[in-house]
Design a protein around this motif. Structure first.
Motif, PDB file in Angstrom:
ATOM      1  N   ALA A 197      -3.300  10.347  -4.181  1.00  0.00           N
ATOM      2  CA  ALA A 197      -3.643   9.391  -3.123  1.00  0.00           C
ATOM      3  C   ALA A 197      -2.747   9.611  -1.903  1.00  0.00           C
ATOM      4  O   ALA A 197      -3.208   9.586  -0.764  1.00  0.00           O
ATOM      5  CB  ALA A 197      -3.495   7.963  -3.651  1.00  0.00           C
ATOM      6  N   TYR A 198      -1.459   9.815  -2.168  1.00  0.00           N
ATOM      7  CA  TYR A 198      -0.505  10.043  -1.073  1.00  0.00           C
ATOM      8  C   TYR A 198      -0.904  11.291  -0.287  1.00  0.00           C
ATOM      9  O   TYR A 198      -0.886  11.302   0.933  1.00  0.00           O
ATOM     10  CB  TYR A 198       0.915  10.205  -1.637  1.00  0.00           C
ATOM     11  N   ARG A 199      -1.310  12.349  -1.023  1.00  0.00           N
ATOM     12  CA  ARG A 199      -1.701  13.594  -0.353  1.00  0.00           C
ATOM     13  C   ARG A 199      -2.914  13.383   0.536  1.00  0.00           C
ATOM     14  O   ARG A 199      -2.949  13.847   1.668  1.00  0.00           O
ATOM     15  CB  ARG A 199      -1.988  14.682  -1.390  1.00  0.00           C
ATOM     16  N   TRP A 200      -3.906  12.641   0.001  1.00  0.00           N
ATOM     17  CA  TRP A 200      -5.109  12.378   0.798  1.00  0.00           C
ATOM     18  C   TRP A 200      -4.793  11.533   2.027  1.00  0.00           C
ATOM     19  O   TRP A 200      -5.258  11.808   3.125  1.00  0.00           O
ATOM     20  CB  TRP A 200      -6.190  11.694  -0.059  1.00  0.00           C
ATOM     21  N   PHE A 201      -3.992  10.529   1.791  1.00  0.00           N
ATOM     22  CA  PHE A 201      -3.618   9.638   2.893  1.00  0.00           C
ATOM     23  C   PHE A 201      -2.903  10.425   3.996  1.00  0.00           C
ATOM     24  O   PHE A 201      -3.201  10.284   5.181  1.00  0.00           O
ATOM     25  CB  PHE A 201      -2.705   8.530   2.354  1.00  0.00           C
ATOM     26  N   THR A 202      -1.984  11.280   3.569  1.00  0.00           N
ATOM     27  CA  THR A 202      -1.207  12.070   4.528  1.00  0.00           C
ATOM     28  C   THR A 202      -2.124  13.026   5.299  1.00  0.00           C
ATOM     29  O   THR A 202      -1.936  13.274   6.481  1.00  0.00           O
ATOM     30  CB  THR A 202      -0.101  12.851   3.789  1.00  0.00           C
ATOM     31  N   ARG A 203      -3.134  13.551   4.571  1.00  0.00           N
ATOM     32  CA  ARG A 203      -4.081  14.459   5.210  1.00  0.00           C
ATOM     33  C   ARG A 203      -4.851  13.747   6.326  1.00  0.00           C
ATOM     34  O   ARG A 203      -5.034  14.282   7.410  1.00  0.00           O
ATOM     35  CB  ARG A 203      -5.044  15.002   4.148  1.00  0.00           C
ATOM     36  N   VAL A 204      -5.287  12.538   6.033  1.00  0.00           N
ATOM     37  CA  VAL A 204      -6.011  11.746   7.039  1.00  0.00           C
ATOM     38  C   VAL A 204      -5.099  11.480   8.247  1.00  0.00           C
ATOM     39  O   VAL A 204      -5.498  11.629   9.404  1.00  0.00           O
ATOM     40  CB  VAL A 204      -6.520  10.412   6.426  1.00  0.00           C
ATOM     41  N   GLU A 205      -3.871  11.073   7.944  1.00  0.00           N
ATOM     42  CA  GLU A 205      -2.917  10.799   9.031  1.00  0.00           C
ATOM     43  C   GLU A 205      -2.709  12.053   9.887  1.00  0.00           C
ATOM     44  O   GLU A 205      -2.717  11.998  11.122  1.00  0.00           O
ATOM     45  CB  GLU A 205      -1.571  10.338   8.458  1.00  0.00           C
ATOM     46  N   ARG A 206      -2.570  13.181   9.200  1.00  0.00           N
ATOM     47  CA  ARG A 206      -2.330  14.435   9.922  1.00  0.00           C
ATOM     48  C   ARG A 206      -3.486  14.754  10.876  1.00  0.00           C
ATOM     49  O   ARG A 206      -3.263  15.018  12.061  1.00  0.00           O
ATOM     50  CB  ARG A 206      -2.145  15.587   8.937  1.00  0.00           C
ATOM     51  N   VAL A 207      -4.700  14.675  10.358  1.00  0.00           N
ATOM     52  CA  VAL A 207      -5.860  15.016  11.185  1.00  0.00           C
ATOM     53  C   VAL A 207      -5.957  14.063  12.373  1.00  0.00           C
ATOM     54  O   VAL A 207      -6.107  14.481  13.526  1.00  0.00           O
ATOM     55  CB  VAL A 207      -7.160  14.981  10.348  1.00  0.00           C
ATOM     56  N   ALA A 208      -5.821  12.770  12.104  1.00  0.00           N
ATOM     57  CA  ALA A 208      -5.962  11.782  13.175  1.00  0.00           C
ATOM     58  C   ALA A 208      -4.908  12.000  14.252  1.00  0.00           C
ATOM     59  O   ALA A 208      -5.219  12.110  15.449  1.00  0.00           O
ATOM     60  CB  ALA A 208      -5.838  10.376  12.593  1.00  0.00           C
ATOM     61  N   LYS A 209      -3.654  12.113  13.845  1.00  0.00           N
ATOM     62  CA  LYS A 209      -2.584  12.200  14.841  1.00  0.00           C
ATOM     63  C   LYS A 209      -2.507  13.569  15.502  1.00  0.00           C
ATOM     64  O   LYS A 209      -2.078  13.685  16.644  1.00  0.00           O
ATOM     65  CB  LYS A 209      -1.244  11.824  14.193  1.00  0.00           C
ATOM     66  N   GLU A 210      -2.956  14.586  14.760  1.00  0.00           N
ATOM     67  CA  GLU A 210      -3.004  15.922  15.358  1.00  0.00           C
ATOM     68  C   GLU A 210      -4.022  15.950  16.498  1.00  0.00           C
ATOM     69  O   GLU A 210      -3.758  16.452  17.579  1.00  0.00           O
ATOM     70  CB  GLU A 210      -3.383  16.938  14.283  1.00  0.00           C
TER      71      GLU A 210
ATOM     72  N   LEU B 289       0.844  -1.199   0.000  1.00  0.00           N
ATOM     73  CA  LEU B 289       0.000   0.000   0.000  1.00  0.00           C
ATOM     74  C   LEU B 289       0.885   1.258   0.000  1.00  0.00           C
ATOM     75  O   LEU B 289       0.660   2.197  -0.767  1.00  0.00           O
ATOM     76  CB  LEU B 289      -0.914   0.007   1.239  1.00  0.00           C
ATOM     77  N   ALA B 290       1.921   1.229   0.844  1.00  0.00           N
ATOM     78  CA  ALA B 290       2.823   2.382   0.937  1.00  0.00           C
ATOM     79  C   ALA B 290       3.512   2.648  -0.394  1.00  0.00           C
ATOM     80  O   ALA B 290       3.594   3.787  -0.859  1.00  0.00           O
ATOM     81  CB  ALA B 290       3.860   2.145   2.042  1.00  0.00           C
ATOM     82  N   ALA B 291       3.968   1.577  -1.018  1.00  0.00           N
ATOM     83  CA  ALA B 291       4.650   1.727  -2.307  1.00  0.00           C
ATOM     84  C   ALA B 291       3.676   2.291  -3.346  1.00  0.00           C
ATOM     85  O   ALA B 291       4.025   3.172  -4.136  1.00  0.00           O
ATOM     86  CB  ALA B 291       5.198   0.376  -2.762  1.00  0.00           C
ATOM     87  N   TRP B 292       2.436   1.793  -3.297  1.00  0.00           N
ATOM     88  CA  TRP B 292       1.417   2.280  -4.243  1.00  0.00           C
ATOM     89  C   TRP B 292       1.138   3.767  -4.005  1.00  0.00           C
ATOM     90  O   TRP B 292       1.092   4.570  -4.934  1.00  0.00           O
ATOM     91  CB  TRP B 292       0.137   1.454  -4.072  1.00  0.00           C
ATOM     92  N   LEU B 293       0.982   4.124  -2.714  1.00  0.00           N
ATOM     93  CA  LEU B 293       0.707   5.530  -2.377  1.00  0.00           C
ATOM     94  C   LEU B 293       1.819   6.446  -2.878  1.00  0.00           C
ATOM     95  O   LEU B 293       1.566   7.551  -3.346  1.00  0.00           O
ATOM     96  CB  LEU B 293       0.559   5.693  -0.852  1.00  0.00           C
ATOM     97  N   GLU B 294       3.037   5.982  -2.783  1.00  0.00           N
ATOM     98  CA  GLU B 294       4.152   6.839  -3.193  1.00  0.00           C
ATOM     99  C   GLU B 294       4.208   7.017  -4.711  1.00  0.00           C
ATOM    100  O   GLU B 294       4.813   7.972  -5.192  1.00  0.00           O
ATOM    101  CB  GLU B 294       5.478   6.284  -2.647  1.00  0.00           C
ATOM    102  N   ARG B 295       3.574   6.100  -5.411  1.00  0.00           N
ATOM    103  CA  ARG B 295       3.520   6.268  -6.869  1.00  0.00           C
ATOM    104  C   ARG B 295       2.365   7.176  -7.293  1.00  0.00           C
ATOM    105  O   ARG B 295       2.388   7.720  -8.386  1.00  0.00           O
ATOM    106  CB  ARG B 295       3.376   4.894  -7.547  1.00  0.00           C
ATOM    107  N   ARG B 296       1.357   7.305  -6.419  1.00  0.00           N
ATOM    108  CA  ARG B 296       0.154   8.055  -6.769  1.00  0.00           C
ATOM    109  C   ARG B 296       0.077   9.315  -5.917  1.00  0.00           C
ATOM    110  O   ARG B 296      -0.372   9.262  -4.775  1.00  0.00           O
ATOM    111  CB  ARG B 296      -1.095   7.192  -6.511  1.00  0.00           C
ATOM    112  N   ARG B 297       0.539  10.415  -6.445  1.00  0.00           N
ATOM    113  CA  ARG B 297       0.628  11.639  -5.661  1.00  0.00           C
ATOM    114  C   ARG B 297      -0.680  12.072  -4.987  1.00  0.00           C
ATOM    115  O   ARG B 297      -0.689  12.358  -3.792  1.00  0.00           O
ATOM    116  CB  ARG B 297       1.166  12.778  -6.511  1.00  0.00           C
TER     117      ARG B 297
END
Lengths: 320, 183
Positions: free
Chosen positions: B52-65, B42-50
């Motif tokens: 998707a990576y941005r959305w994923f990072t956004r979710v991570e940011r909100v959750a961990k923030e 999944l991580a490798a896929w996300l890094e290929r798909r900008r």
């Protein structure tokens, strides 16, 4: 043999003091303090923008102290420099023959004269010690790049046995020692009970086998200084007993009582197993250091570097 | 010193955060997110798909923030610190508290708040993960800010972020452990 390394190797009780560089381009101010300490201490710390106030750099101060015949301990904090600047100053200290460095995190700028400054803290104190050890022993920078010549300084650090969480403080020093610290200077010791417990924790963790412990002491010479120490210096713990003794004497005897307590502290610390020396912080009272040591019965270190009584600018470009 | 004069907030300095979620639960969640082949893919896929990576990072940011006051350094130390974020320390110390902690455990920079490391040590020990606090944490790679630490973790980039030292040799610290190898 003189100096800190020699004292440690000989198992001699070491004495260090502190020289705060001036807030100006004033070489004489450093030399004057060094003159007062020469022959009495194994080494003198040269502080790095102490209390987050701008002063002459500790590197320049260390060179001046060294020229005045006192072995410097160059302090270096993570507050004002990123990892590149820290490493280049460590290399500079090596090139100039500074025999000891003391690596610490540093006070936050909010306590100093430039609270609006950007706090750097690119590395923390533990990482800086780690960086120094790797630089010296493996000859590489954080980047992995090899250095052309390795520095030879002794790596020191600081610890505050009195700050919470109490039982974690020995473990924190253990971390620094595993990262490479060879000696540690502590915050002012006024509370012996806590200090002795911390020392016992160090023994249990095996820290004392790898790291020389130098206990911090200093005279409180006025009630104002007492108040300042209690409230304004981060991380200093002054127990009520100290307060009672200083307030229990007439106003004109407070200074003498403070000095007596300092003498007693040195004597008491010298009896604690594992304490390798004392760090005498007598800011603005450097002339009183010999008296305190004499009264505490601490022998003078063997003859130091030849006393040239030099002019501070002499020998520039010929550093050892 | 005038602690009372300090205006609320301000300074732009990080402020210690007490996590909104318990340490035990956090360690439990970690098991759910623990690196495995699926996540690595999944991580490798996300890094290929900008996007998707941005959305994923956004979710991570909100959750961990929300949960930890995460500041997205991209190299998560939470599993080693009782799930208490060291980047919320005003000095961003990764290896334990500074010497300025007040006797009551307050932060020297924000005297109205508890030192984040005091919280971390309490939480770590209470959750049975006190020994993790002895790991030596490497310097932060500042290129990783605002990148997903989950992706970095799944890709194995966090391996050796915290380094153990042994009893026999208290300083086995090799340069490759300290050095942040270029990516």
């Amino acid at each position: 043999m003189s100096g800190l390394r020699a004292a440690f190797e000989a198992g001699r009780f070491a004495v260090t003091a502190e020289i705060g560089p001036p807030g100006g381009a004033d070489a004489e101010a450093v030399t004057r303090k060094a003159d007062l300490l020469r022959g009495w201490v194994d080494a003198a710390n040269v502080t790095d923008n102490q209390g987050a106030n701008v002063r002459m750099s500790s590197l320049a101060g260390s060179v001046l102290v060294q020229r005045a015949g006192v072995e410097p301990v160059m302090q270096l904090t993570c507050r004002d420099r990123n990892r590149m600047a820290l490493q280049s100053d460590l290399l500079a200290a090596g090139a100039l023959g500074i025999p000891n460095v003391l690596l610490l995190t540093g006070d936050h700028p909010r306590f100093g004269d430039h609270p609006e400054a950007k706090p750097v803290f690119d590395l923390d104190g533990v990482q800086l010690v780690w960086t120094a050890r790797t630089l010296r022993d493996d000859g590489v920078l954080i980047s992995g790049k090899a250095v052309s010549a390795r520095p030879a300084w002794l790596v020191g650090t600081v610890e505050n046995p009195f700050a919470p969480p109490p039982r974690f403080r020995a473990r924190r020093l253990a971390k620094k020692v595993s990262a490479g610290a060879e000696f540690v200077q502590t915050q002012y010791v006024f509370d012996f009970e806590v200090f002795e417990r911390w020392m016992a924790d160090l023994w249990d963790l095996g820290v004392t086998d790898h790291c020389k412990v130098i206990a911090g002491v200093g005279p409180i010479r006025s009630l104002r200084a007492l108040e300042y120490m209690r409230t304004a210096v981060p991380g200093v713990h002054v127990p009520d007993e100290v307060d009672r003794r200083l307030r229990g004497v007439p106003a004109d005897r407070v200074a003498e009582e403070g000095i007596r307590m300092c003498v007693e502290a040195v004597q008491r610390l010298a009896t604690i197993p594992g304490v390798a020396g004392v760090h005498l912080m007598a800011l603005g009272f450097e002339h009183g250091v010999p008296d305190i040591l004499r009264r505490a019965g601490i022998p003078r270190p063997p003859a130091a570097l030849p006393d040239h009584n030099r002019h501070p600018m002499e020998g520039i470009g010929h550093a050892r | 010193m005038g602690f009372g004069e300090q205006r609320a907030g301000g300074g732009g300095w990080p402020r210690p955060v007490v996590p909104r979620i318990g340490a035990r639960l956090s360690y439990g969640l970690h098991r759910v997110l623990a690196a495995n082949l699926l996540y690595r893919r999944l991580a490798a896929w996300l890094e290929r798909r900008r996007p998707a990576y941005r959305w994923f990072t956004r979710v991570e940011r909100v959750a961990k923030e929300q949960l930890y006051g995460c500041r997205m350094c991209g190299q998560c130390a939470l599993p080693d610190t009782g799930y208490t974020c060291p980047m919320t320390c005003p000095k961003q110390l990764r290896n334990g508290p500074c010497g300025g902690v007040a006797a009551d455990g307050r932060c020297e920079v924000h005297p109205d708040l508890v030192c984040v490391w005091v919280t971390a040590i309490e939480r770590g020990q209470a959750a049975g993960h006190g020994a993790d606090l002895d790991l030596l944490q490497r310097p932060v790679d500042h290129r990783e800010w605002d990148r997903s630490s989950w992706v970095n973790y799944w890709q194995g980039r966090d391996d050796g972020l915290g380094v153990a030292y042994s009893e026999d040799d208290p300083r086995p610290l090799l340069r490759r452990e300290l050095g942040l190898s270029p990516r």
